[in-house]
Motif scaffolding. Structure first.
Motif, PDB file in Angstrom:
ATOM      1  N   ARG A  56       0.859  -1.185   0.000  1.00 59.69           N
ATOM      2  CA  ARG A  56       0.000   0.000   0.000  1.00 59.69           C
ATOM      3  C   ARG A  56       0.892   1.231   0.000  1.00 59.69           C
ATOM      4  NH1 ARG A  56      -2.547  -3.087   3.843  1.00 59.69           N
ATOM      5  NH2 ARG A  56      -1.963  -1.708   5.571  1.00 59.69           N
ATOM      6  N   TRP A  57       0.718   2.081  -0.997  1.00 61.51           N
ATOM      7  CA  TRP A  57       1.533   3.274  -1.157  1.00 61.51           C
ATOM      8  C   TRP A  57       0.594   4.453  -1.351  1.00 61.51           C
ATOM      9  CZ3 TRP A  57       3.910   5.504  -6.081  1.00 61.51           C
ATOM     10  CH2 TRP A  57       4.892   6.448  -5.773  1.00 61.51           C
ATOM     11  N   GLY A  58       0.458   5.272  -0.292  1.00 56.48           N
ATOM     12  CA  GLY A  58      -0.532   6.341  -0.343  1.00 56.48           C
ATOM     13  C   GLY A  58      -1.926   5.748  -0.465  1.00 56.48           C
ATOM     14  N   ASP A  59      -2.668   6.169  -1.479  1.00 56.12           N
ATOM     15  CA  ASP A  59      -4.019   5.654  -1.706  1.00 56.12           C
ATOM     16  C   ASP A  59      -4.030   4.457  -2.654  1.00 56.12           C
ATOM     17  OD1 ASP A  59      -5.108   7.624  -0.093  1.00 56.12           O
ATOM     18  OD2 ASP A  59      -5.247   9.059  -1.757  1.00 56.12           O
ATOM     19  N   HIS A  60      -2.849   4.003  -3.063  1.00 58.41           N
ATOM     20  CA  HIS A  60      -2.766   2.939  -4.060  1.00 58.41           C
ATOM     21  C   HIS A  60      -2.325   1.624  -3.420  1.00 58.41           C
ATOM     22  CE1 HIS A  60      -3.188   5.861  -7.326  1.00 58.41           C
ATOM     23  NE2 HIS A  60      -2.315   6.614  -6.668  1.00 58.41           N
ATOM     24  N   THR A  61      -2.807   0.523  -3.982  1.00 55.83           N
ATOM     25  CA  THR A  61      -2.378  -0.808  -3.569  1.00 55.83           C
ATOM     26  C   THR A  61      -1.795  -1.515  -4.788  1.00 55.83           C
ATOM     27  OG1 THR A  61      -4.051  -0.973  -1.838  1.00 55.83           O
ATOM     28  CG2 THR A  61      -3.087  -3.033  -2.619  1.00 55.83           C
ATOM     29  N   TYR A  62      -0.571  -2.053  -4.628  1.00 56.07           N
ATOM     30  CA  TYR A  62       0.085  -2.756  -5.724  1.00 56.07           C
ATOM     31  C   TYR A  62       0.338  -4.200  -5.310  1.00 56.07           C
ATOM     32  CZ  TYR A  62       1.139   1.984  -7.369  1.00 56.07           C
ATOM     33  OH  TYR A  62       1.045   3.286  -7.777  1.00 56.07           O
ATOM     34  N   VAL A  63       0.139  -5.106  -6.242  1.00 60.25           N
ATOM     35  CA  VAL A  63       0.425  -6.521  -6.031  1.00 60.25           C
ATOM     36  C   VAL A  63       1.477  -6.933  -7.049  1.00 60.25           C
ATOM     37  CG1 VAL A  63      -0.498  -8.868  -6.019  1.00 60.25           C
ATOM     38  CG2 VAL A  63      -1.909  -6.959  -5.206  1.00 60.25           C
ATOM     39  N   GLY A  64       2.506  -7.599  -6.572  1.00 60.34           N
ATOM     40  CA  GLY A  64       3.547  -8.012  -7.500  1.00 60.34           C
ATOM     41  C   GLY A  64       4.658  -8.757  -6.795  1.00 60.34           C
ATOM     42  N   VAL A  65       5.803  -8.815  -7.453  1.00 58.79           N
ATOM     43  CA  VAL A  65       6.971  -9.515  -6.920  1.00 58.79           C
ATOM     44  C   VAL A  65       8.006  -8.477  -6.475  1.00 58.79           C
ATOM     45  CG1 VAL A  65       8.869 -11.090  -7.444  1.00 58.79           C
ATOM     46  CG2 VAL A  65       6.588 -11.530  -8.373  1.00 58.79           C
ATOM     47  N   ALA A  66       8.491  -8.643  -5.247  1.00 59.04           N
ATOM     48  CA  ALA A  66       9.580  -7.791  -4.756  1.00 59.04           C
ATOM     49  C   ALA A  66      10.848  -8.217  -5.490  1.00 59.04           C
ATOM     50  CB  ALA A  66       9.743  -7.948  -3.251  1.00 59.04           C
ATOM     51  N   GLU A  67      11.177  -7.488  -6.543  1.00 64.83           N
ATOM     52  CA  GLU A  67      12.233  -7.939  -7.449  1.00 64.83           C
ATOM     53  C   GLU A  67      13.622  -7.563  -6.968  1.00 64.83           C
ATOM     54  OE1 GLU A  67      12.610  -7.092 -12.045  1.00 64.83           O
ATOM     55  OE2 GLU A  67      11.306  -8.778 -11.567  1.00 64.83           O
ATOM     56  N   ASP A  68      13.755  -6.375  -6.373  1.00 57.84           N
ATOM     57  CA  ASP A  68      15.087  -5.911  -5.979  1.00 57.84           C
ATOM     58  C   ASP A  68      14.927  -4.663  -5.118  1.00 57.84           C
ATOM     59  OD1 ASP A  68      17.840  -5.790  -5.789  1.00 57.84           O
ATOM     60  OD2 ASP A  68      18.203  -5.586  -7.935  1.00 57.84           O
ATOM     61  N   VAL A  69      16.040  -4.107  -4.679  1.00 55.14           N
ATOM     62  CA  VAL A  69      16.071  -2.806  -4.022  1.00 55.14           C
ATOM     63  C   VAL A  69      17.146  -1.970  -4.700  1.00 55.14           C
ATOM     64  CG1 VAL A  69      15.187  -3.440  -1.746  1.00 55.14           C
ATOM     65  CG2 VAL A  69      17.597  -3.792  -2.254  1.00 55.14           C
ATOM     66  N   ASP A  70      16.974  -0.629  -4.668  1.00 55.68           N
ATOM     67  CA  ASP A  70      17.993   0.218  -5.281  1.00 55.68           C
ATOM     68  C   ASP A  70      19.014   0.658  -4.230  1.00 55.68           C
ATOM     69  OD1 ASP A  70      16.923   2.391  -3.887  1.00 55.68           O
ATOM     70  OD2 ASP A  70      15.918   3.255  -5.630  1.00 55.68           O
ATOM     71  N   THR A  71      19.944   1.521  -4.633  1.00 57.72           N
ATOM     72  CA  THR A  71      21.060   1.871  -3.748  1.00 57.72           C
ATOM     73  C   THR A  71      20.635   2.684  -2.537  1.00 57.72           C
ATOM     74  OG1 THR A  71      21.534   3.803  -5.137  1.00 57.72           O
ATOM     75  CG2 THR A  71      22.763   1.779  -5.600  1.00 57.72           C
ATOM     76  N   ASN A  72      19.443   3.297  -2.577  1.00 57.56           N
ATOM     77  CA  ASN A  72      18.927   4.029  -1.417  1.00 57.56           C
ATOM     78  C   ASN A  72      17.956   3.203  -0.586  1.00 57.56           C
ATOM     79  OD1 ASN A  72      20.379   6.410  -1.858  1.00 57.56           O
ATOM     80  ND2 ASN A  72      18.855   7.152  -3.316  1.00 57.56           N
ATOM     81  N   GLY A  73      17.751   1.935  -0.959  1.00 62.07           N
ATOM     82  CA  GLY A  73      16.893   1.049  -0.184  1.00 62.07           C
ATOM     83  C   GLY A  73      15.443   1.043  -0.611  1.00 62.07           C
ATOM     84  N   SER A  74      15.104   1.728  -1.715  1.00 63.94           N
ATOM     85  CA  SER A  74      13.729   1.683  -2.211  1.00 63.94           C
ATOM     86  C   SER A  74      13.449   0.330  -2.856  1.00 63.94           C
ATOM     87  CB  SER A  74      13.496   2.799  -3.228  1.00 63.94           C
ATOM     88  OG  SER A  74      13.611   4.064  -2.623  1.00 63.94           O
ATOM     89  N   LEU A  75      12.199  -0.109  -2.745  1.00 66.92           N
ATOM     90  CA  LEU A  75      11.802  -1.409  -3.276  1.00 66.92           C
ATOM     91  C   LEU A  75      11.489  -1.301  -4.763  1.00 66.92           C
ATOM     92  CD1 LEU A  75      10.952  -4.390  -2.580  1.00 66.92           C
ATOM     93  CD2 LEU A  75       8.621  -3.505  -2.397  1.00 66.92           C
ATOM     94  N   ILE A  76      12.009  -2.237  -5.540  1.00 69.21           N
ATOM     95  CA  ILE A  76      11.676  -2.342  -6.958  1.00 69.21           C
ATOM     96  C   ILE A  76      10.667  -3.472  -7.096  1.00 69.21           C
ATOM     97  CG2 ILE A  76      12.562  -2.792  -9.278  1.00 69.21           C
ATOM     98  CD1 ILE A  76      15.282  -1.699  -8.271  1.00 69.21           C
ATOM     99  N   LEU A  77       9.445  -3.101  -7.422  1.00 69.67           N
ATOM    100  CA  LEU A  77       8.320  -4.033  -7.459  1.00 69.67           C
ATOM    101  C   LEU A  77       7.892  -4.270  -8.905  1.00 69.67           C
ATOM    102  CD1 LEU A  77       6.178  -5.530  -5.609  1.00 69.67           C
ATOM    103  CD2 LEU A  77       4.731  -3.512  -5.966  1.00 69.67           C
ATOM    104  N   ARG A  78       7.858  -5.547  -9.312  1.00 75.12           N
ATOM    105  CA  ARG A  78       7.341  -5.898 -10.639  1.00 75.12           C
ATOM    106  C   ARG A  78       5.868  -6.258 -10.498  1.00 75.12           C
ATOM    107  NH1 ARG A  78       9.190  -6.909 -15.570  1.00 75.12           N
ATOM    108  NH2 ARG A  78      11.366  -6.782 -14.864  1.00 75.12           N
TER     109      ARG A  78
END
Length: 262
Positions: free
Chosen positions: A222-244
Motif C-alpha cells: 500500500r503506497w498512499g491511496d494505491h495498492t500494488y500486487v507483485g513480486v519484490a524484485e530488488d532494491v535500489d542503492t537508497n533502499g527503495s523497493l523495486i516491485l514488478r
C-alpha cells in the motif's frame, strides 16, 4: 523472576564506548514514547548523538502509528538524534537495519537465521524481534533525523496472544537472559561506525541485501491511496523497493511511504 541486568543510567554511561552516540543521554523509567521525547529535544537544539532510553513506553509506536508492545524492564526502547547530510540521510534505513542485524547475529547461536524484512523489521527465523522507525527533516540550514528502535531482548512474546505467532525475542531464541547494556553498546558502536566512517557504499548495500528475506516474494504494497500486487524484485542503492507488477510494469517505492504485507 527474570534476573536483573543492571540496566541503569550510570552503567550505560560507563559502558558506552562510542565517540558521539550517547554522550548526551536521557534515561527514563517510563515515557509515552522515546520518539516523543526525542522530538522535544530536537526542538530544544539537542546535539547530534543524543540518545533517549526508556525502560517502558506507555504508547510506543512503530511505522504508520502501529502500536509497539513495550513492557517494563526487559527490552530496549531507544531514540537517537542525528544531524546527517542529505547524502547520508537517505541511507539511514540501510545502515541502521544492517548494524542491528550484525549485532543481533552476534548475540545468537549460529543456527539462528537473522534477517531483515524490507524495509525496517528485524526477524529471527521469520519472527519479528525488532523494529526501526526513522523520522527525517530536510531543512534549509540543517537536516535532522530521529531513529527509533525497539528490540525484544528479554521479553516473552509467546505469552502475548496478539503477537505470539509473529514475534520473538533474543531470550526466546536462546533461553538465556541477554545483558541489555552490552547489546545497547554493541549496537551504538556498530551504527556509529557505519554512520561516521563512510564505509564502502557498495559493500554496505551488498551485505544489507544479503540479509533481506522478502526479495522474490509475492507481496501486496500500500503506497498512499494505491495498492500494488507483485513480486519484490530488488532494491535500489537508497533502499527503495523495486516491485514488478502483475502486468509486468515496474514501480520503485521508497521505504518511508509504504506498508507491506506478504
Amino acid at each position: 523472576m527474570m534476573p536483573q541486568d543492571n540496566f541503569k543510567e550510570h552503567t550505560i554511561r560507563q559502558a558506552l564506548s562510542t565517540n558521539v552516540f550517547g554522550h548526551s543521554l536521557v534515561f527514563l523509567d517510563s515515557t509515552i514514547s522515546t520518539m516523543t521525547e526525542a522530538r522535544e529535544l530536537v526542538s530544544n537544539s539537542a546535539p547530534e548523538g543524543t540518545l533517549v532510553i526508556a525502560e517502558e513506553q506507555t504508547s510506543g509506536k512503530g511505522r504508520f502509528d502501529r502500536n509497539w508492545i513495550s513492557p517494563h524492564g526487559v527490552n530496549l526502547y531507544i531514540s537517537l538524534i542525528l544531524r546527517p547530510s542529505t547524502e547520508v540521510l537517505v541511507k539511514l534505513g540501510i545502515i541502521t537495519s544492517l548494524a542491528l542485524a550484525r549485532v543481533i547475529d552476534n548475540f545468537l547461536p549460529a543456527n539462528n537465521n537473522v534477517s531483515i524484512k524490507w524495509p525496517n523489521d528485524l526477524r529471527i527465523n521469520k519472527k519479528k524481534v525488532a523494529g526501526i522507525l526513522i523520522e527525517n527533516h530536510i531543512g534549509d540550514h540543517q537536516n535532522y533525523s530521529i531513529i527509533g528502535v525497539g528490540i525484544n531482548v528479554n521479553s516473552q512474546p509467546i505469552k502475548i496472544p496478539s503477537i505470539s505467532a509473529i514475534a520473538t525475542s533474543v531470550f526466546q531464541e536462546t533461553n538465556n537472559v541477554t545483558n541489555r547494556v552490552d547489546l545497547l553498546n554493541s549496537f551504538m558502536k556498530e551504527l556509529e561506525n557505519l554512520y561516521l566512517n563512510g564505509l564502502n557504499v557498495d559493500s554496505i548495500n551488498r551485505e544489507w541485501k544479503m540479509y533481506l528475506d522478502n526479495i522474490g516474494d509475492n507481496i501486496t504494497v500500500r503506497w498512499g491511496d494505491h495498492t500494488y500486487v507483485g513480486v519484490a524484485e530488488d532494491v535500489d542503492t537508497n533502499g527503495s523497493l523495486i516491485l514488478r507488477l502483475q502486468n509486468g510494469d515496474i514501480r520503485t517505492l521508497p521505504a518511508g511511504e509504504v506498508t507491506l504485507t506478504v
